[in-house]
Design an enzyme around this catalytic site. Structure first.
Site, PDB file in Angstrom:
ATOM      1  N   HIS A  68       0.819  -1.523  -0.400  1.00  0.00           N
ATOM      2  CA  HIS A  68       0.014   0.231   0.291  1.00  0.00           C
ATOM      3  C   HIS A  68       0.788   1.597  -0.053  1.00  0.00           C
ATOM      4  CE1 HIS A  68       0.273   0.318   4.384  1.00  0.00           C
ATOM      5  NE2 HIS A  68       0.292   1.434   4.111  1.00  0.00           N
ATOM      6  N   ASP A 115       0.344  -7.509   2.348  1.00  0.00           N
ATOM      7  CA  ASP A 115       0.338  -6.291   1.831  1.00  0.00           C
ATOM      8  C   ASP A 115       1.571  -6.019   2.455  1.00  0.00           C
ATOM      9  OD1 ASP A 115       0.721  -3.715   1.741  1.00  0.00           O
ATOM     10  OD2 ASP A 115      -0.127  -3.227   3.953  1.00  0.00           O
ATOM     11  N   GLY A 207       2.574   6.662   8.954  1.00  0.00           N
ATOM     12  CA  GLY A 207       3.668   6.730   9.515  1.00  0.00           C
ATOM     13  C   GLY A 207       5.460   5.576   8.581  1.00  0.00           C
ATOM     14  N   SER A 209       3.571   2.310   7.997  1.00  0.00           N
ATOM     15  CA  SER A 209       3.881   1.915   7.144  1.00  0.00           C
ATOM     16  C   SER A 209       5.560   1.197   6.630  1.00  0.00           C
ATOM     17  CB  SER A 209       3.270   1.898   6.047  1.00  0.00           C
ATOM     18  OG  SER A 209       0.903   2.016   6.479  1.00  0.00           O
ATOM     19  N   GLY A 210       5.178  -0.523   5.957  1.00  0.00           N
ATOM     20  CA  GLY A 210       6.441  -0.841   5.612  1.00  0.00           C
ATOM     21  C   GLY A 210       7.541  -1.088   6.074  1.00  0.00           C
TER      22      GLY A 210
END
Length: 262
Positions: A68, A115, A207, A209-210
Site C-alpha cells: 500500500h 500487503d 507513517g 507503514s512498510g
C-alpha cells in the site's frame, strides 16, 4: 460486520545479517522512544516527493516494504537515516529501479492480506557499520504469544500527533492468532498470513507503514518477522486492536522467486 481500519500511510557483521554494530537499547522501551542511532541498520526511509513509508533492506540491492506504500511512479530509499531534519553524513540515497507488488494485493481490501512489495535498487547499498541487511525468518515459522518484537519508524507519535523526525522504536509483544482473531479483537480481519503485535498504548502509527517488525532470535540475530500494514480506523492505540503486520514467513517463496527472477 466490517471493521473500520486504516493502512498506515504517512505520511552483526557487515558480511552477515541481523547483527547491528550498534546494538539497540531494548531495556526500557514500552510506549516508544528515540532509537539509538544506527541500531536498526536495515531500516530505510522510502521517499518520493517527501518521506512516505518505511522499509527493510534485505539484500544490498533489495528493499521490502508494504504494497500500500507504492502510490507514486518514482521512489528513492535513504539508508543510515536517523534525524530527518539533519544531514548527518552516513546517509545513502539510492533510486528504485523496479517496484514489484505482490500479485494478490488488493488495495481496496487491506485486511485481505498480501500487503507486501519488493523494491530493486538501481545500485547496491554500501554495507558498513550503519547499513546492514536484516535476516528473514524461515518459511512457515511462527512466533509465540507475547514474544518481544520492536517496531521502528518515523510515523506519528500518536493518533493525530506530530510526525517523528528522529527514528523511534517501541516494544510490541506478539499477540498469537488464536487471540487476535477473537470476535472482540480483530476477528476475521486477522489472517494467518499476518502478525498481530502490541495493542492499547503500544502500536505503530501513520507513517510507519512498510517498516520492519524486528524480533531477536535465539541465535542472537534480528529477524524481520513483519511488514507494518494497518491499524484500527479509530486510532493507532485502540485496545484489542494490535498493529497488523504482513507475516514475512508466509511470503518467503515469493520473495526468493522474485529476487531470483529480477
Amino acid at each position: 460486520m466490517e471493521l473500520a481500519l486504516v493502512v498506515l500511510l504517512g505520511v552483526t557483521a557487515v558480511c552477515g545479517c541481523g547483527m547491528p554494530s550498534y546494538p539497540p537499547n531494548t531495556n526500557r522501551v514500552v510506549n516508544g522512544e528515540e532509537a539509538r542511532p544506527y541500531s536498526w541498520p536495515w531500516q530505510i526511509s522510502l521517499e518520493s516527493f517527501f518521506p512516505t513509508c518505511g522499509g527493510t533492506l534485505i539484500a544490498p540491492n533489495w528493499v521490502m516494504t508494504a504494497a500500500h506504500c507504492i502510490t507514486f511512479h518514482t521512489y528513492r530509499v535513504v539508508l543510515a537515516e536517523h534525524d530527518m531534519d539533519t544531514v548527518e553524513g552516513p546517509e545513502q540515497s539510492l533510486r528504485v529501479d523496479k517496484m514489484i507488488i505482490h500479485p494478490k494485493w488488493n488495495k481496496s481490501c487491506p485486511s485481505c492480506g498480501n500487503d507486501i512489495a519488493l523494491l530493486k535498487l538501481q545500485a547496491r547499498a554500501v554495507l558498513n557499520d550503519k547499513v546492514q541487511p536484516a535476516c528473514l525468518p524461515k518459511q512457515g515459522s511462527s512466533l509465540s504469544h507475547n514474544y518481544p518484537c520492536y517496531v521502528t519508524g518515523w510515523g506519528r507519535l500518536y493518533s493525530g500527533g506530530p510526525q517523528a523526525t528522529k527514528l523511534q522504536q517501541a516494544l510490541l509483544p506478539v499477540v498469537e492468532h488464536s487471540v487476535c482473531s477473537r470476535s472482540d479483537w480483530w476477528g476475521g480481519s486477522a489472517k494467518t498470513t499476518m502478525v498481530c503485535a502490541g495493542g492499547d498504548s503500544e502500536s505503530a502509527c501513520h507513517g510507519d507503514s512498510g517498516g520492519p517488525l524486528s524480533c531477536q532470535g535465539k541465535d542472537g540475530k534480528w529477524y524481520v518477522e513483519g511488514v507494518t500494514s494497518f491499524v484500527d480506523g479509530r486510532g493507532c492505540n485502540t485496545a484489542k486492536r494490535p498493529t497488523m503486520f504482513t507475516r514475512v514467513a508466509s511470503f518467503i517463496p515469493w520473495i526468493s522467486e522474485t529476487m531470483a527472477k529480477n
